[in-house]
Design a protein around this motif. Structure first.
Motif, PDB file in Angstrom:
ATOM      1  N   HIS A 122      -6.273 -10.488   8.734  1.00 48.79           N
ATOM      2  CA  HIS A 122      -5.240 -10.621   8.478  1.00 48.79           C
ATOM      3  C   HIS A 122      -5.945 -11.635   6.934  1.00 48.79           C
ATOM      4  O   HIS A 122      -4.870 -11.843   6.024  1.00 48.79           O
ATOM      5  CB  HIS A 122      -4.146 -12.238   8.667  1.00 48.79           C
ATOM      6  CG  HIS A 122      -3.683 -10.961   9.943  1.00 48.79           C
ATOM      7  ND1 HIS A 122      -3.113  -9.702  10.037  1.00 48.79           N
ATOM      8  CD2 HIS A 122      -3.846 -11.113  11.092  1.00 48.79           C
ATOM      9  CE1 HIS A 122      -2.738  -8.744  10.659  1.00 48.79           C
ATOM     10  NE2 HIS A 122      -2.779 -10.516  11.862  1.00 48.79           N
ATOM     11  N   GLY A 141      -8.659 -10.323   2.448  1.00 49.39           N
ATOM     12  CA  GLY A 141      -7.779 -10.039   0.965  1.00 49.39           C
ATOM     13  C   GLY A 141      -8.184 -10.893   0.271  1.00 49.39           C
ATOM     14  O   GLY A 141      -8.397 -11.492  -0.641  1.00 49.39           O
ATOM     15  N   ILE A 165      -7.336   1.482   6.845  1.00 49.91           N
ATOM     16  CA  ILE A 165      -6.805   1.892   5.799  1.00 49.91           C
ATOM     17  C   ILE A 165      -5.549  -0.299   5.555  1.00 49.91           C
ATOM     18  O   ILE A 165      -5.351   0.107   4.298  1.00 49.91           O
ATOM     19  CB  ILE A 165      -5.824   3.092   6.201  1.00 49.91           C
ATOM     20  CG1 ILE A 165      -6.246   4.657   6.367  1.00 49.91           C
ATOM     21  CG2 ILE A 165      -4.472   2.957   5.204  1.00 49.91           C
ATOM     22  CD1 ILE A 165      -6.840   4.921   4.671  1.00 49.91           C
ATOM     23  N   GLU A 166      -6.030  -0.495   6.902  1.00 54.03           N
ATOM     24  CA  GLU A 166      -5.936  -1.803   6.955  1.00 54.03           C
ATOM     25  C   GLU A 166      -6.136  -2.224   6.042  1.00 54.03           C
ATOM     26  O   GLU A 166      -5.843  -3.234   4.561  1.00 54.03           O
ATOM     27  CB  GLU A 166      -5.768  -2.268   8.224  1.00 54.03           C
ATOM     28  CG  GLU A 166      -4.329  -3.840   8.160  1.00 54.03           C
ATOM     29  CD  GLU A 166      -4.224  -4.405   9.277  1.00 54.03           C
ATOM     30  OE1 GLU A 166      -4.139  -5.158   9.409  1.00 54.03           O
ATOM     31  OE2 GLU A 166      -4.617  -3.364  10.738  1.00 54.03           O
ATOM     32  N   MET A 220      -8.221  -1.876   3.501  1.00 59.90           N
ATOM     33  CA  MET A 220      -8.030  -0.960   2.356  1.00 59.90           C
ATOM     34  C   MET A 220      -6.780  -1.287   1.601  1.00 59.90           C
ATOM     35  O   MET A 220      -6.370  -2.205   0.346  1.00 59.90           O
ATOM     36  CB  MET A 220      -7.801   0.149   2.095  1.00 59.90           C
ATOM     37  CG  MET A 220      -9.992   0.709   1.144  1.00 59.90           C
ATOM     38  SD  MET A 220      -9.599   2.709   2.139  1.00 59.90           S
ATOM     39  CE  MET A 220      -9.569   3.085   0.578  1.00 59.90           C
ATOM     40  N   ASP A 221      -5.697  -1.824   1.964  1.00 54.81           N
ATOM     41  CA  ASP A 221      -4.381  -2.437   1.585  1.00 54.81           C
ATOM     42  C   ASP A 221      -4.319  -3.959   1.534  1.00 54.81           C
ATOM     43  O   ASP A 221      -3.987  -4.316   0.598  1.00 54.81           O
ATOM     44  CB  ASP A 221      -3.667  -1.491   3.586  1.00 54.81           C
ATOM     45  CG  ASP A 221      -3.100  -0.673   2.803  1.00 54.81           C
ATOM     46  OD1 ASP A 221      -3.423  -0.197   1.574  1.00 54.81           O
ATOM     47  OD2 ASP A 221      -2.174  -0.219   3.591  1.00 54.81           O
ATOM     48  N   ARG A 222      -4.754  -4.278   2.267  1.00 57.00           N
ATOM     49  CA  ARG A 222      -5.116  -6.252   2.154  1.00 57.00           C
ATOM     50  C   ARG A 222      -6.014  -6.296   0.800  1.00 57.00           C
ATOM     51  O   ARG A 222      -5.714  -7.030   0.645  1.00 57.00           O
ATOM     52  CB  ARG A 222      -5.449  -6.479   3.544  1.00 57.00           C
ATOM     53  CG  ARG A 222      -4.685  -6.334   4.487  1.00 57.00           C
ATOM     54  CD  ARG A 222      -3.989  -7.310   4.695  1.00 57.00           C
ATOM     55  NE  ARG A 222      -3.088  -6.769   6.926  1.00 57.00           N
ATOM     56  CZ  ARG A 222      -2.634  -7.621   6.739  1.00 57.00           C
ATOM     57  NH1 ARG A 222      -1.963  -8.714   6.497  1.00 57.00           N
ATOM     58  NH2 ARG A 222      -1.931  -7.576   8.307  1.00 57.00           N
ATOM     59  N   LYS A 245      -6.003  -4.541  -1.501  1.00 55.91           N
ATOM     60  CA  LYS A 245      -5.505  -4.248  -2.618  1.00 55.91           C
ATOM     61  C   LYS A 245      -4.095  -4.997  -3.137  1.00 55.91           C
ATOM     62  O   LYS A 245      -3.440  -5.490  -4.448  1.00 55.91           O
ATOM     63  CB  LYS A 245      -4.581  -2.490  -2.351  1.00 55.91           C
ATOM     64  CG  LYS A 245      -5.489  -1.492  -2.867  1.00 55.91           C
ATOM     65  CD  LYS A 245      -5.886  -0.879  -3.770  1.00 55.91           C
ATOM     66  CE  LYS A 245      -6.782  -0.277  -4.335  1.00 55.91           C
ATOM     67  NZ  LYS A 245      -7.229  -0.002  -5.777  1.00 55.91           N
ATOM     68  N   GLN A 246      -3.442  -5.206  -1.837  1.00 55.18           N
ATOM     69  CA  GLN A 246      -2.884  -6.897  -2.355  1.00 55.18           C
ATOM     70  C   GLN A 246      -2.762  -7.821  -2.679  1.00 55.18           C
ATOM     71  O   GLN A 246      -2.782  -8.460  -2.882  1.00 55.18           O
ATOM     72  CB  GLN A 246      -2.368  -6.809  -0.449  1.00 55.18           C
ATOM     73  CG  GLN A 246      -1.272  -5.829   0.284  1.00 55.18           C
ATOM     74  CD  GLN A 246      -0.525  -5.903   1.516  1.00 55.18           C
ATOM     75  OE1 GLN A 246      -0.932  -7.083   1.919  1.00 55.18           O
ATOM     76  NE2 GLN A 246      -0.450  -5.077   1.712  1.00 55.18           N
TER      77      GLN A 246
END
Length: 135
Positions: free
Chosen positions: A82, A85, A112-113, A115-117, A119-120
């Motif tokens: 969490h 990022g 993927i999680e 990578m998403d964190r 990008k966010q």
């Protein structure tokens, strides 16, 4: 008296002056320290998957590693999924990039999680590391 003077003079001429040699060694030491390139590593051992489509990328500013057990490491420090990022975004400059080194046995969902964190958190340049295999 002549003998004493000639013996003293010859004893002084037989001494070796080490100062120039020490100067050269010191200058070489400085040269090697300055020209050494330091390899950036993630801090843990990762077995990257092979890919025939892998292409070389420029140097990464931040390395993110994912272990087979699901632990995430950022530049040698363990980080919660969490917080990854914010942690990476705080370490990057404007043109900086992050490279994710996922172990071959890690889950795709965690990759993927992460990578998403990233990008966010505003990290635009994200790459996934793989070993280049020959076809």
């Amino acid at each position: 008296m002549r003998r004493r003077r000639s013996m003293d003079a010859s004893a002084e001429s037989n001494e070796v002056n080490l100062t120039p040699m020490l100067d050269v060694v010191f200058i070489m030491l400085i040269f090697f320290i300055v020209t050494t390139s330091f390899i950036k590593e993630s801090g843990i051992e990762i077995e990257r998957p092979d890919s025939s489509a892998a292409s070389p990328r420029p140097e990464a500013q931040v390395l993110v590693a994912i272990t087979p057990e699901g632990a995430i490491w950022v530049d040698g420090k363990p980080v919660d999924v969490h917080q990854v990022g914010q942690e990476v975004a705080g370490m990057l400059t404007e043109q900086g990039s992050a490279v994710i080194q996922a172990d071959r046995d890690s889950t795709t969902g965690l990759l993927i999680e992460v990578m998403d964190r990233l990008k966010q958190a505003g990290v635009e340049q994200v790459a996934v590391a793989a070993n280049r295999s020959t076809p």
